[in-house]
Design a protein around this motif. Structure first.
Motif, PDB file in Angstrom:
ATOM      1  N   PHE A   4       0.820  -1.199   0.000  1.00  0.00           N
ATOM      2  CA  PHE A   4       0.000   0.000   0.000  1.00  0.00           C
ATOM      3  C   PHE A   4       0.861   1.258   0.000  1.00  0.00           C
ATOM      4  O   PHE A   4       0.547   2.238  -0.678  1.00  0.00           O
ATOM      5  N   LYS A   5       1.941   1.219   0.759  1.00  0.00           N
ATOM      6  CA  LYS A   5       2.816   2.395   0.816  1.00  0.00           C
ATOM      7  C   LYS A   5       3.487   2.640  -0.537  1.00  0.00           C
ATOM      8  O   LYS A   5       3.637   3.780  -0.962  1.00  0.00           O
ATOM      9  N   LYS A   6       3.861   1.553  -1.210  1.00  0.00           N
ATOM     10  CA  LYS A   6       4.444   1.686  -2.549  1.00  0.00           C
ATOM     11  C   LYS A   6       3.393   2.226  -3.510  1.00  0.00           C
ATOM     12  O   LYS A   6       3.678   3.120  -4.325  1.00  0.00           O
ATOM     13  N   SER A   7       2.166   1.733  -3.391  1.00  0.00           N
ATOM     14  CA  SER A   7       1.070   2.232  -4.231  1.00  0.00           C
ATOM     15  C   SER A   7       0.820   3.711  -3.976  1.00  0.00           C
ATOM     16  O   SER A   7       0.540   4.476  -4.905  1.00  0.00           O
ATOM     17  N   ARG A   8       0.922   4.103  -2.702  1.00  0.00           N
ATOM     18  CA  ARG A   8       0.732   5.510  -2.355  1.00  0.00           C
ATOM     19  C   ARG A   8       1.824   6.359  -3.001  1.00  0.00           C
ATOM     20  O   ARG A   8       1.555   7.428  -3.546  1.00  0.00           O
ATOM     21  N   GLU A   9       3.054   5.895  -2.965  1.00  0.00           N
ATOM     22  CA  GLU A   9       4.161   6.629  -3.582  1.00  0.00           C
ATOM     23  C   GLU A   9       3.942   6.790  -5.084  1.00  0.00           C
ATOM     24  O   GLU A   9       4.153   7.874  -5.632  1.00  0.00           O
ATOM     25  N   VAL A  10       3.501   5.718  -5.728  1.00  0.00           N
ATOM     26  CA  VAL A  10       3.258   5.758  -7.174  1.00  0.00           C
ATOM     27  C   VAL A  10       2.112   6.725  -7.481  1.00  0.00           C
ATOM     28  O   VAL A  10       2.206   7.547  -8.402  1.00  0.00           O
ATOM     29  N   ALA A  11       1.026   6.636  -6.713  1.00  0.00           N
ATOM     30  CA  ALA A  11      -0.127   7.518  -6.926  1.00  0.00           C
ATOM     31  C   ALA A  11       0.250   8.975  -6.695  1.00  0.00           C
ATOM     32  O   ALA A  11      -0.159   9.860  -7.448  1.00  0.00           O
ATOM     33  N   LEU A  12       1.041   9.225  -5.666  1.00  0.00           N
ATOM     34  CA  LEU A  12       1.478  10.590  -5.377  1.00  0.00           C
ATOM     35  C   LEU A  12       2.375  11.118  -6.495  1.00  0.00           C
ATOM     36  O   LEU A  12       2.262  12.268  -6.908  1.00  0.00           O
ATOM     37  N   LYS A  13       3.248  10.276  -7.009  1.00  0.00           N
ATOM     38  CA  LYS A  13       4.131  10.683  -8.113  1.00  0.00           C
ATOM     39  C   LYS A  13       3.317  11.041  -9.343  1.00  0.00           C
ATOM     40  O   LYS A  13       3.585  12.057  -9.996  1.00  0.00           O
ATOM     41  N   LYS A  14       2.303  10.240  -9.664  1.00  0.00           N
ATOM     42  CA  LYS A  14       1.449  10.538 -10.816  1.00  0.00           C
ATOM     43  C   LYS A  14       0.739  11.871 -10.622  1.00  0.00           C
ATOM     44  O   LYS A  14       0.648  12.681 -11.556  1.00  0.00           O
ATOM     45  N   PRO A  84      -9.273  12.399 -10.894  1.00  0.00           N
ATOM     46  CA  PRO A  84      -9.124  10.945 -10.718  1.00  0.00           C
ATOM     47  C   PRO A  84      -7.800  10.556 -10.048  1.00  0.00           C
ATOM     48  O   PRO A  84      -7.768   9.608  -9.251  1.00  0.00           O
ATOM     49  N   LEU A  85      -6.736  11.275 -10.369  1.00  0.00           N
ATOM     50  CA  LEU A  85      -5.442  10.972  -9.747  1.00  0.00           C
ATOM     51  C   LEU A  85      -5.481  11.257  -8.250  1.00  0.00           C
ATOM     52  O   LEU A  85      -4.976  10.466  -7.443  1.00  0.00           O
ATOM     53  N   ASP A  86      -6.107  12.353  -7.864  1.00  0.00           N
ATOM     54  CA  ASP A  86      -6.236  12.690  -6.451  1.00  0.00           C
ATOM     55  C   ASP A  86      -7.133  11.684  -5.741  1.00  0.00           C
ATOM     56  O   ASP A  86      -6.841  11.263  -4.621  1.00  0.00           O
ATOM     57  N   SER A  87      -8.210  11.272  -6.388  1.00  0.00           N
ATOM     58  CA  SER A  87      -9.118  10.289  -5.788  1.00  0.00           C
ATOM     59  C   SER A  87      -8.396   8.971  -5.521  1.00  0.00           C
ATOM     60  O   SER A  87      -8.572   8.362  -4.461  1.00  0.00           O
ATOM     61  N   GLU A  88      -7.597   8.547  -6.471  1.00  0.00           N
ATOM     62  CA  GLU A  88      -6.832   7.304  -6.298  1.00  0.00           C
ATOM     63  C   GLU A  88      -5.854   7.426  -5.132  1.00  0.00           C
ATOM     64  O   GLU A  88      -5.737   6.529  -4.302  1.00  0.00           O
ATOM     65  N   PHE A  89      -5.159   8.555  -5.077  1.00  0.00           N
ATOM     66  CA  PHE A  89      -4.219   8.788  -3.985  1.00  0.00           C
ATOM     67  C   PHE A  89      -4.940   8.784  -2.636  1.00  0.00           C
ATOM     68  O   PHE A  89      -4.494   8.141  -1.682  1.00  0.00           O
ATOM     69  N   GLN A  90      -6.060   9.476  -2.549  1.00  0.00           N
ATOM     70  CA  GLN A  90      -6.831   9.536  -1.300  1.00  0.00           C
ATOM     71  C   GLN A  90      -7.353   8.156  -0.894  1.00  0.00           C
ATOM     72  O   GLN A  90      -7.363   7.813   0.287  1.00  0.00           O
ATOM     73  N   LYS A  91      -7.775   7.375  -1.860  1.00  0.00           N
ATOM     74  CA  LYS A  91      -8.281   6.022  -1.591  1.00  0.00           C
ATOM     75  C   LYS A  91      -7.182   5.143  -0.979  1.00  0.00           C
ATOM     76  O   LYS A  91      -7.410   4.435   0.001  1.00  0.00           O
TER      77      LYS A  91
END
Length: 104
Positions: A4-14, A84-91
């Motif tokens: 999840f933390k890696k996913s958060r990093e990827v989402a934040l980078k996007k 959508p990018l922010d929504s993914e990051f928040q999720k």
């Protein structure tokens, strides 16, 4: 949790990359809109004091309206990308917080 933390990093980078991409164009648009607004306000004052003609005032008003339309289009375009990018990051962040709360 690490996934999840890696996913958060990827989402934040996007999200950051998209914001960086639109940042300069947005700043340029903000300056143009502000300049057009100031021109409109000055012309309105001049028009009400009969220092410029109605034709000149209408031309400046039209330019101001066009600047607002362009600004609105850009804002809509940016929102379509960033929302959508922010929504993914928040999720993802919510999932991390939920997992951390369970382990406390």
């Amino acid at each position: 949790m690490r996934g999840f933390k890696k996913s958060r990093e990827v989402a934040l980078k996007k999200l950051d990359d998209a914001m960086d991409k639109w940042g300069p164009e947005r700043i340029k648009m903000d300056h143009a809109a502000e300049k057009s607004k100031n021109s409109f306000l000055d012309s309105y004052r001049n028009y009400t004091n009969q220092k410029i003609s109605e034709k000149e005032f209408l031309q400046i008003t039209d330019n101001f309206a066009q600047a607002l339309i362009l600004e609105d289009k850009m804002i809509r375009k940016i929102r379509k990308i960033l929302t959508p990018l922010d929504s993914e990051f928040q999720k993802i962040c919510k999932k991390i917080h939920e997992r951390e709360a369970k382990h406390d």
